[in-house]
Design a protein around this motif. Structure first.
Motif, mmCIF file in Angstrom:
data_model
loop_
_atom_site.group_PDB
_atom_site.id
_atom_site.type_symbol
_atom_site.label_atom_id
_atom_site.label_comp_id
_atom_site.label_asym_id
_atom_site.label_seq_id
_atom_site.Cartn_x
_atom_site.Cartn_y
_atom_site.Cartn_z
ATOM 1 N N PHE A 177 0.850 -1.192 0.000
ATOM 2 C CA PHE A 177 0.000 0.000 0.000
ATOM 3 C C PHE A 177 0.887 1.243 0.000
ATOM 4 C CE2 PHE A 177 0.761 -1.214 4.370
ATOM 5 C CZ PHE A 177 1.136 -0.022 4.977
ATOM 6 N N HIS A 178 0.280 2.358 -0.401
ATOM 7 C CA HIS A 178 0.916 3.667 -0.340
ATOM 8 C C HIS A 178 0.019 4.567 0.499
ATOM 9 C CE1 HIS A 178 2.853 1.946 -3.898
ATOM 10 N NE2 HIS A 178 3.820 2.829 -3.733
ATOM 11 N N ALA A 179 0.613 5.212 1.478
ATOM 12 C CA ALA A 179 -0.168 6.077 2.362
ATOM 13 C C ALA A 179 0.712 7.218 2.835
ATOM 14 C CB ALA A 179 -0.705 5.287 3.561
ATOM 15 N N GLY A 210 5.019 -1.249 3.300
ATOM 16 C CA GLY A 210 4.170 -0.096 3.041
ATOM 17 C C GLY A 210 5.044 1.098 2.682
#
Length: 215
Positions: A177-179, A210
């Protein structure tokens, strides 16, 4: 005056009719003819030898071209054989290095289970006073995990556990994921959900991570 003219004519006639001159003239003619015939034979010989020399020169040129071609083919064959030997040697070395790749992948699951088992035990519970049996079990798991990592290292298998803030590498990491994360630069690793492994410098399993992105 007339008598003088008659004498001069007689003398000239006697000289012309001299036997010595008549005998010498055939010799002179034979010598000249022989010299002429000799010159002709030499010219004929040269004319006869020139085609042979020309043929030999042509044959020599052809042989030189064939020698050059054979030498070039021989040199190329040597280079091809050397390249083949190098490639074969590299294939053998790679087979030795990565022949256990499938076996290592299977063992990675065992290492993951041992790591999760040791991480799941609260540190405050692992004491001899509270639960000596749990402590003995935990110590055994830690020792097993340490030993399996030593075996991995012996065979060129090393853990990929990127630290927080390390730049994301698509060859070693797999982004789950990218956050946006406060205090983290975009494109850096923020969390590792599963460690990866490298076998002799080649990524066997990428680390699951991540990645931070711009807000």
């Amino acid at each position: 005056m007339a008598s003088w003219c008659v004498r001069a004519v007689r003398q000239s006639y006697s000289v012309a009719a001299s036997p010595s001159l008549i005998r010498a003239s055939p010799r002179l003619l034979c010598t000249a003819a022989h010299q002429k015939s000799g010159q002709g034979s030499e010219e004929d010989q040269k004319a006869e030898q020139s085609p042979t020399e020309k043929a030999l020169a042509e044959e020599k040129g052809q042989l030189e071209e064939q020698l050059k071609e054979v030498t070039d083919k021989y040199t190329r064959s040597l280079a091809d054989m050397e390249n083949l030997r190098t490639r074969s040697q590299k294939m053998v070395e790679d087979a030795k290095k990565y022949g256990v790749q499938g076996f290592c992948k299977d063992l990675l699951e065992v290492a993951d289970i041992l790591e999760k088992a040791t991480e799941s035990v609260p540190k405050e519970e692992v004491t001899a006073q509270k639960n000596p049996h749990l402590k003995n079990l935990y110590d055994g798991l830690v020792m097993t995990e340490t030993q399996i990592q030593k075996v991995f290292a012996k065979h060129g298998l090393f853990k990929l556990n990127p630290d927080g803030g390390q730049k994301f590498d698509p060859y070693e990491h797999e982004a789950l994921f990218h956050a946006p994360v406060e205090g983290k630069e975009p494109g850096t690793v923020t969390i590792v959900t599963k460690v990866g492994y490298k076998l002799h410098g080649r990524t066997l399993r990428p680390a699951l991570v991540g990645v931070a992105k711009a807000p």
